[in-house]
Write an enzyme that holds these catalytic residues in place. Structure first.
Site, PDB file in Angstrom:
ATOM      1  N   CYS A 130       0.811  -1.226   0.000  1.00 20.34           N
ATOM      2  CA  CYS A 130       0.000   0.000   0.000  1.00 20.34           C
ATOM      3  C   CYS A 130       0.845   1.277   0.000  1.00 20.34           C
ATOM      4  O   CYS A 130       0.541   2.239  -0.706  1.00 20.34           O
ATOM      5  CB  CYS A 130      -0.952  -0.002   1.183  1.00 20.34           C
ATOM      6  SG  CYS A 130      -0.259  -0.730   2.671  1.00 20.34           S
ATOM      7  N   HIS A 243      -3.092   6.185   4.550  1.00 15.88           N
ATOM      8  CA  HIS A 243      -1.650   6.258   4.806  1.00 15.88           C
ATOM      9  C   HIS A 243      -1.133   7.634   4.348  1.00 15.88           C
ATOM     10  O   HIS A 243      -1.557   8.145   3.308  1.00 15.88           O
ATOM     11  CB  HIS A 243      -0.904   5.206   3.995  1.00 15.88           C
ATOM     12  CG  HIS A 243      -1.037   3.800   4.511  1.00 15.88           C
ATOM     13  ND1 HIS A 243      -1.774   3.456   5.613  1.00 15.88           N
ATOM     14  CD2 HIS A 243      -0.481   2.645   4.040  1.00 15.88           C
ATOM     15  CE1 HIS A 243      -1.672   2.131   5.803  1.00 15.88           C
ATOM     16  NE2 HIS A 243      -0.902   1.629   4.863  1.00 15.88           N
TER      17      HIS A 243
HETATM   18  N1  LIG Z   1      -5.126  -3.537   4.243  1.00 11.47           N
HETATM   19  C1  LIG Z   1      -4.288  -2.979   3.390  1.00 11.47           C
HETATM   20  O1  LIG Z   1      -4.035  -1.762   3.385  1.00 11.47           O
HETATM   21  C2  LIG Z   1      -3.605  -3.845   2.398  1.00 11.47           C
HETATM   22  C3  LIG Z   1      -2.887  -3.236   1.382  1.00 11.47           C
HETATM   23  C4  LIG Z   1      -2.238  -4.011   0.453  1.00 11.47           C
HETATM   24  C5  LIG Z   1      -2.320  -5.378   0.562  1.00 11.47           C
HETATM   25  N2  LIG Z   1      -3.020  -5.960   1.565  1.00 11.47           N
HETATM   26  C6  LIG Z   1      -3.078  -7.419   1.621  1.00 11.47           C
HETATM   27  O2  LIG Z   1      -4.400  -7.868   1.314  1.00 11.47           O
HETATM   28  C7  LIG Z   1      -4.683  -9.069   2.007  1.00 11.47           C
HETATM   29  C8  LIG Z   1      -5.962  -8.914   2.815  1.00 11.47           C
HETATM   30  O3  LIG Z   1      -5.846  -7.826   3.704  1.00 11.47           O
HETATM   31  P1  LIG Z   1      -7.100  -7.291   4.553  1.00 11.47           P
HETATM   32  O4  LIG Z   1      -6.631  -6.022   5.139  1.00 11.47           O
HETATM   33  O5  LIG Z   1      -8.341  -7.302   3.749  1.00 11.47           O
HETATM   34  O6  LIG Z   1      -7.195  -8.424   5.695  1.00 11.47           O
HETATM   35  P2  LIG Z   1      -8.450  -8.808   6.626  1.00 11.47           P
HETATM   36  O7  LIG Z   1      -9.390  -7.670   6.755  1.00 11.47           O
HETATM   37  O8  LIG Z   1      -7.871  -9.385   7.863  1.00 11.47           O
HETATM   38  O9  LIG Z   1      -9.204  -9.965   5.782  1.00 11.47           O
HETATM   39  C9  LIG Z   1      -8.601 -11.195   5.517  1.00 11.47           C
HETATM   40  C10 LIG Z   1      -9.449 -11.975   4.516  1.00 11.47           C
HETATM   41  O10 LIG Z   1      -8.753 -13.177   4.159  1.00 11.47           O
HETATM   42  C11 LIG Z   1      -9.624 -14.292   4.339  1.00 11.47           C
HETATM   43  N3  LIG Z   1      -8.826 -15.470   4.684  1.00 11.47           N
HETATM   44  C12 LIG Z   1      -7.858 -15.584   5.617  1.00 11.47           C
HETATM   45  N4  LIG Z   1      -7.366 -16.839   5.633  1.00 11.47           N
HETATM   46  C13 LIG Z   1      -8.062 -17.535   4.700  1.00 11.47           C
HETATM   47  C14 LIG Z   1      -8.032 -18.886   4.234  1.00 11.47           C
HETATM   48  N5  LIG Z   1      -7.194 -19.788   4.741  1.00 11.47           N
HETATM   49  N6  LIG Z   1      -8.890 -19.242   3.258  1.00 11.47           N
HETATM   50  C15 LIG Z   1      -9.743 -18.352   2.728  1.00 11.47           C
HETATM   51  N7  LIG Z   1      -9.826 -17.048   3.113  1.00 11.47           N
HETATM   52  C16 LIG Z   1      -8.981 -16.664   4.099  1.00 11.47           C
HETATM   53  C17 LIG Z   1     -10.523 -13.869   5.486  1.00 11.47           C
HETATM   54  O11 LIG Z   1     -11.679 -14.679   5.473  1.00 11.47           O
HETATM   55  P3  LIG Z   1     -12.465 -14.998   6.863  1.00 11.47           P
HETATM   56  O12 LIG Z   1     -13.241 -13.746   7.194  1.00 11.47           O
HETATM   57  O13 LIG Z   1     -13.338 -16.140   6.467  1.00 11.47           O
HETATM   58  O14 LIG Z   1     -11.432 -15.341   7.878  1.00 11.47           O
HETATM   59  C18 LIG Z   1     -10.804 -12.418   5.082  1.00 11.47           C
HETATM   60  O15 LIG Z   1     -11.768 -12.380   4.066  1.00 11.47           O
HETATM   61  C19 LIG Z   1      -3.424  -9.376   2.830  1.00 11.47           C
HETATM   62  O16 LIG Z   1      -2.573 -10.233   2.070  1.00 11.47           O
HETATM   63  C20 LIG Z   1      -2.769  -8.026   2.970  1.00 11.47           C
HETATM   64  O17 LIG Z   1      -1.381  -8.113   3.181  1.00 11.47           O
HETATM   65  C21 LIG Z   1      -3.689  -5.227   2.468  1.00 11.47           C
END
Ligand SMILES: NC(=O)c1ccc[n+]([C@@H]2O[C@H](COP(=O)([O-])OP(=O)(O)OC[C@H]3O[C@@H](n4cnc5c(N)ncnc54)[C@H](OP(=O)(O)O)[C@@H]3O)[C@@H](O)[C@H]2O)c1
Length: 340
Positions: A130, A243
């Protein structure tokens, strides 16, 4: 004819935003499916005025699906992205797993849209970190004019960058400060995040920098130009979404602050808000839910020959993740898949 699109991690912060943005931008969709872990089977998520019931990623067959937008952690991505890609579905991944793979393009459409064409080697395209995404949107038009030699960046990163758990920890700790007996000890972050700042994101590396800082260096080189030197200090701040970055840029050629401002005003994805008065700049709270990368505080750095300072703010869940992924899908559609 539109696309069959899977949103993987649909219950997460980035997943929610991806669904919202696909609907907002009227991405040409014939069929959409929301996927998450088995825990979320049947959980309802919104897609425009429709409601989707989440399916279990583990049981899902990607055969016949065109695009999968992944927003789950690297560990789960490692299992499911290759499976999806092997069926012919193009994976656009938000995790850090594939970003440095030479066979996977790392794309910010405002900067290197044409790199999307390289998806065919693995059927995977990576989204950057990000903090890198918003920074390269700001740097690219300036680099095209005056060639950037070196960037010194300090970030002020919101807790939503850590996912749902980061948001909960800031919320609960903040409440706990005011309610006796409800104090919350740090668990997601190594120190208290409420009313504090933490100069540490991701793991420490041997040279004393952190992985988050290394990502900004490596990703800027891959997306923009391997010759650009970047040094970063990444800091977590008690902000929910958005950010911010203080960026110092050293150029090969002289660039006057007024010309830099004009260039940025014309550049794709950027909104310049730069009045030299109280409140004449953008703060993270104003970036929430927006597409733009905001640039403020553009000024000459008179301590070096060819230097500019600026302030850069964006919604990390949008340009830092979901919006960028949807933009990549749009470019992929226009340049390569050609449906819709
Ligand atoms: N947040 C940011 O600013 C940002 C920026 C760039 C990249 N990212 C990346 O994007 C990804 C998601 O981030 P987020 O902020 O959205 O996280 P989050 O809010 O914690 O959500 C995580 C998601 O992943 C799913 N998940 C986790 N383990 C799983 C599995 N084994 N099988 C299927 N689904 C699974 C969860 O499903 P359940 O609800 O069913 O657990 C939920 O839908 C990460 O890789 C993160 O590094 C985030």
């Amino acid at each position: 004819m539109g696309y069959r699109v899977a949103v993987v991690g649909a219950t997460g912060n980035v997943g929610h935003e991806m669904l919202k943005i696909l609907a907002e931008r009227e991405f040409p969709i014939d069929e959409i499916v929301a996927l998450a872990s088995r825990r979320s089977l049947g959980t309802e998520v919104s897609f425009g005025d429709k409601t989707l019931k989440c399916k279990d990623l583990e049981q899902f067959d990607f055969t016949g699906w065109d695009i999968a937008l992944f927003a789950i952690g690297s560990d789960a991505t490692k299992i499911y992205a290759p499976k999806a890609a092997a069926t012919g579905c193009v994976v656009i991944d938000n995790s850090s797993l594939y970003r440095y793979d030479p066979d996977v393009p790392l794309v910010v459409p405002e900067v290197n849209a044409e790199a999307v064409d390289g998806y065919t080697k693995k059927n995977i395209i990576a989204n950057p970190n990000c903090s890198t995404a918003q920074m390269v949107v700001a740097l690219k038009p300036l680099h095209d004019r005056a060639r950037i030699k070196r960037v010194v960046v300090s970030t002020y990163q919101s807790v939503s960058g850590t996912g749902k758990e980061g948001i909960d920890e800031l919320w609960n700790q903040t409440k706990g400060v005011f309610v006796p007996g409800q104090e919350v000890a740090p668990s997601v972050y190594p120190k208290q995040i409420a009313f504090n700042v933490i100069p540490h994101i991701d793991v420490f590396l041997d040279d004393g920098s952190t992985k988050e800082e290394w990502k900004m260096v490596a990703e800027t080189k891959k997306i923009m130009d391997p010759k650009i030197k970047v040094t970063a200090t990444c800091v977590r701040v008690p902000v929910f979404v958005g950010h911010s970055e203080a960026i110092n840029i050293e150029f090969e050629d002289f660039l006057a602050e007024d010309e830099a401002r004009d260039i940025l005003r014309e550049a794709p994805g950027i909104l310049v808000v730069d009045k030299r008065e109280d409140g004449g700049y953008v703060t993270p709270i104003e970036s929430v839910g927006e597409y733009a990368t905001y640039i403020s505080r553009i000024r000459q750095d008179s301590t070096i020959e060819n230097g500019i300072n600026l302030w850069c703010v964006s919604d990390n869940l949008r340009k830092g993740a979901a919006l960028n992924a949807v933009q990549v899908a749009e470019v992929l559609g226009q340049r390569c898949l050609k449906k819709g």
